[in-house]
Write an enzyme that holds these catalytic residues in place. Sequence first.
Site, PDB file in Angstrom:
ATOM      1  N   ASP A 268       0.822  -1.209   0.000  1.00  0.00           N
ATOM      2  CA  ASP A 268       0.000   0.000   0.000  1.00  0.00           C
ATOM      3  C   ASP A 268       0.859   1.263   0.000  1.00  0.00           C
ATOM      4  O   ASP A 268       1.849   1.352   0.733  1.00  0.00           O
ATOM      5  CB  ASP A 268      -0.879  -0.002   1.261  1.00  0.00           C
ATOM      6  CG  ASP A 268      -1.855   1.155   1.279  1.00  0.00           C
ATOM      7  OD1 ASP A 268      -2.764   1.156   0.445  1.00  0.00           O
ATOM      8  OD2 ASP A 268      -1.694   2.060   2.130  1.00  0.00           O
TER       9      ASP A 268
ATOM     10  N   GLU B  76       1.691  -0.574  -5.021  1.00  0.00           N
ATOM     11  CA  GLU B  76       0.771   0.517  -5.352  1.00  0.00           C
ATOM     12  C   GLU B  76       1.611   1.782  -5.433  1.00  0.00           C
ATOM     13  O   GLU B  76       1.969   2.371  -4.411  1.00  0.00           O
ATOM     14  CB  GLU B  76      -0.323   0.692  -4.294  1.00  0.00           C
ATOM     15  CG  GLU B  76      -1.360   1.709  -4.751  1.00  0.00           C
ATOM     16  CD  GLU B  76      -2.056   2.492  -3.651  1.00  0.00           C
ATOM     17  OE1 GLU B  76      -3.091   3.113  -3.926  1.00  0.00           O
ATOM     18  OE2 GLU B  76      -1.558   2.509  -2.507  1.00  0.00           O
TER      19      GLU B  76
END
Length: 522
Positions: free
Chosen positions: A202, A253
Site C-alpha cells: 500500500d 501501489e
Amino acid sequence: MSEQWWRNAAIYQVYPRSFADGNGDGIGDLAGVRAKLTYLAELGVDAIWFNPWYPSPMADGGYDVADYRGVEPVFGTLEEAEQLIADASDLGLRTIVDIVPNHVSDQHPWFRAALAAAPGSPERDLFHFREGRGEDGELPPNDWKSEFGGCPWTRLPDGQWYLHLFAAAQPDLNWAHPAVREEHLEILRFWFDRGAAGVRIDSAGLLTKDPDLADVEPGRPHPYVDRDDLHEIYRSWRAVADSYSPPRVLIGEIWVPDAERFARYLRPDEMHTAFNFDFLARPWDAAALRESIDTTLAAHAPVGAPATWVLANHDITRTVTRYGREDTRFQFATKSFGTPTDLDLGRRRARAAALLSMALPGALYLYQGEELGLPEVEDLPLDTLQDPMHFRSGGTDPGRDGCRVPLPWSGTHPPYGFTREGKDPWLPQPLDWAPLTVEAQNGDPASMLALYREGIRTRRELRGEFGWLPDAPEGVLAFRRGDVRCLVNLSASPLPLDGEILLASAPLTDGRLPTDTAVWLR
Ligand code: GLC
Ligand code: CA
C-alpha cells in the site's frame, strides 16, 4: 503455472467487507469468501488479492491497521484466514495479502505508547513528531498536504504535532528507524509462512521522508513522494520474498506519473509488478490509450518486468459509470457529486475495455463487481458515507464508498444474497440491481459475467508476441498477440472485419465491428 505465474496472471481483488457475509451481521467476512471460492475458481482467475483484513478501527476501511499479525474479529480469525488460504490453494487460487507500511492505526500499540510517552522519547521516534512553527508552535511543522485533503499534521495537548499523510487516525511511521524496517520484514515473513503467495504494498511510493521534513519546493526532489532511498527498502523485501520456495511476489501501489521512475521499482531485485495507474486514468480515446500502452511497454521492457492492466479498484470510480461520462478520465481531484453519466454507453465501453485489457501482454487486475458490470453507487444517503476522503474534503468529494457497495449475489431485492434476508448491508445497495446479480447473469451468454469468464479463459491463448497492426483506421486500436488479433473500435464508424471470431464485446452489425466494441480474431 510456473514460478513466474505473476507475469500474466489474472488477479481478482476482494474487498472483504463487501464481498459476501457469512455470519449474517451485514458485513462481509472471511467465512463469506470461503463459501464463494468456487465462484472465483470458475471465473478462472489465478490469484486473489485481499484488501486489509487485519484488526482495525476502520477509520479508513482497514487501511488503519492496529495489528499486522491478526484478523479483524468482524472478518473472522487468524485460523480462518489460514484455512481460507489453504482452501483457495486447493482450488488453484493463490492469495495476496495487503501490507500497509506507510502508516499504522492510531490504535496500534506503537502509537499508543508514543502518545503516552514524552516528547523526545524513543517511542515517539518511531513516528514523525515535531514542534510546530510560529511563536507558540501553533502552526504545522511544514506546508505538506494530506493525500485525503487538508493538513497532514495533528497537534497533541502537549504541543507536539504528528504527521499523517492520510487521515489523522493513520500516523506515518518513521522509515529512517531500523525498528520500523525490521518489523516489516517480520510481517512479510509472518504472512509468507502462512502461505501467502505475495503482498500488495500500500502507498509504496510514500514511505521515506526528507530527513528535515522540508517544504515542497519545485525543482527539488519531492520530500516524500518517490524518494531514491525507497529502493533499498524494497531490495530488502525482495530478499525475503526470494528466500521462500516458491518465491513470493511483491506488487506495488505506486502513483508515480513518470514511467521511467515508475519502472525503477520493478528492477530485477525490487518488486515484481506494480499497478498501472496511467492506463486506468486515461480517457476512452484511442490515441490516449495507445500512448499509454506504448509508454508502459517501453518503460517495463528494460527492467524485464511485466506490465499490469487495471481498470478499477476500491479507490476508483466504477468503470461503467466513468466511461459513460463526458469526461472519461479518472482523476481524484475532479470527483464531484452530480456528474451525469449514460450507463448504457458506459457498459458498452466497459465491455470493450475489458477485452482490451485482457488482451494486452502482462498481468490483469480485476476488482470485485467489475465482472458484474456494477455501476458506481452515486446516491448513497449522506449519513451512510464512511470514507475519510469525503469528510476531509469538507463534503465536496463523494469519496470512495460508491465503489465499495456490497456485491449482489442473488434474488430480486437487497440484500441480494449478500447477507441474510432482512438484514441491511453495511452500505445500502440500489433497488435496481436485480439484473446484476451473479444468479441473474449466470445463464446469460450476453452478460458481463459471461464476457469476463470467457475472456479470462480465452486470454490464456493470447501468449504470443505483442505488435501493433499497421494501417488501422483512426480511432481503432489494432494489435496482435501471436496469431490472435485484437481490434477495439473507438471511432464513430463501423469497422469491416475478416477472420474467425474468438470473442466480441457486442454483436457485430452486418459483419462489421460497431463503435465502442472490441473483438478477438484468429
Ligand atoms: C491506498 C489504498 C487506499 C487507502 C490509502 C491509505 O491508496 O488503496 O484505499 O486509503 O492507501 O492507506
Ligand atoms: Ca459478517
